[in-house]
Design a protein around this motif. Sequence first.
Motif, short mmCIF file in Angstrom:
data_model
loop_
_atom_site.label_atom_id
_atom_site.label_comp_id
_atom_site.label_asym_id
_atom_site.label_seq_id
_atom_site.Cartn_x
_atom_site.Cartn_y
_atom_site.Cartn_z
N UNK A 46 0.82 -1.21 0.00
CA UNK A 46 0.00 0.00 0.00
C UNK A 46 0.86 1.26 0.00
N UNK A 47 0.58 2.17 -0.92
CA UNK A 47 1.31 3.43 -0.95
C UNK A 47 0.32 4.57 -0.98
N UNK A 48 0.51 5.54 -0.10
CA UNK A 48 -0.39 6.68 -0.08
C UNK A 48 0.23 7.81 -0.89
N UNK A 49 -0.56 8.37 -1.78
CA UNK A 49 -0.09 9.51 -2.57
C UNK A 49 -1.11 10.65 -2.45
N UNK A 50 -0.70 11.83 -2.82
CA UNK A 50 -1.63 12.95 -2.88
C UNK A 50 -1.56 13.53 -4.29
N UNK A 51 -2.73 13.59 -4.93
CA UNK A 51 -2.80 14.13 -6.29
C UNK A 51 -3.92 15.17 -6.30
N UNK A 59 -3.22 0.41 -4.06
CA UNK A 59 -3.09 -0.96 -3.58
C UNK A 59 -2.56 -1.80 -4.74
N UNK A 60 -1.39 -2.35 -4.55
CA UNK A 60 -0.77 -3.14 -5.60
C UNK A 60 -0.98 -4.61 -5.29
N UNK A 61 -1.41 -5.39 -6.28
CA UNK A 61 -1.71 -6.80 -6.00
C UNK A 61 -0.45 -7.64 -5.82
#
Length: 262
Positions: A46-51, A59-61
């Motif tokens: 899981x990586x949190x980004x702000x766009x 969420x990467x499988x």
Amino acid sequence: TAAENLIKICIIGKPNVGKSSLLNSLLGYERVIVSPEPHTTREPQHTKIIYKNQPILLIDTAGISKKGTKTKGLEKFGIAKSLAALSKSDVALMTLDISQPITHQDAKLIEEIVEAQKSFIFIANKWDKVAERDTKKYTDYLYGKLPFARFAPIQFTSAKTGEKIKKILDLSLQIAQERKLKLSDSQLSHFLARIVKIHRPAKGKGVRHPKIREFKQASANPPKFEMKIGAKEDLHFSYLRFIENRLRETYGFLGTPLVVNV
């Protein structure tokens, strides 16, 4: 709250369609701020980004273990991991290698997305490998193979060259917003009055033409609608399709499966 405002996006697709490189190009897009929060060891994917000031959880499988999934039959499609990620998200980036034909495995996964009422975008990846880049031809091909998923937009991309990555994020924001759309009873009764004039409700098995007594939105995110007809009446399924198409034309609901219960 911040948690409610978070859009959860998962990247899914069968192996070797370019999911990891898609994740990397999304993270590498220069207008994205990757949040510095430490990742928990339990969920390394899981990586949190702000766009555009919008917090997004990617969420990467790849990092999801197969343990604890009850999807034995789906293992052979290699999609159990994808389903685990799907259950945690709002929007799925359904990644395809567009330089290859659509397979049964792709179709199966897309059916699961629609079934789970998740919103999604077709990511037609590896577009750089296609010699004749005719988007209309490929759009017709994709929707022709998957007619039940025509509501999902298609984004032709190349994770390798970083082409159209911003467009994916913009579409995701729009979809996440329209997924939460809640129409009032009065909006829907006006809508109903208008469409019944265009096309009278078609009967299914019954003798009489059905009369729609009530049309309401039961919930949003995901959007579900309820319709009441007379006890002995039967509405033809094609009429539900007609209503769904008119709802989309009028209000959007881009990339989101709609359910209408009669």
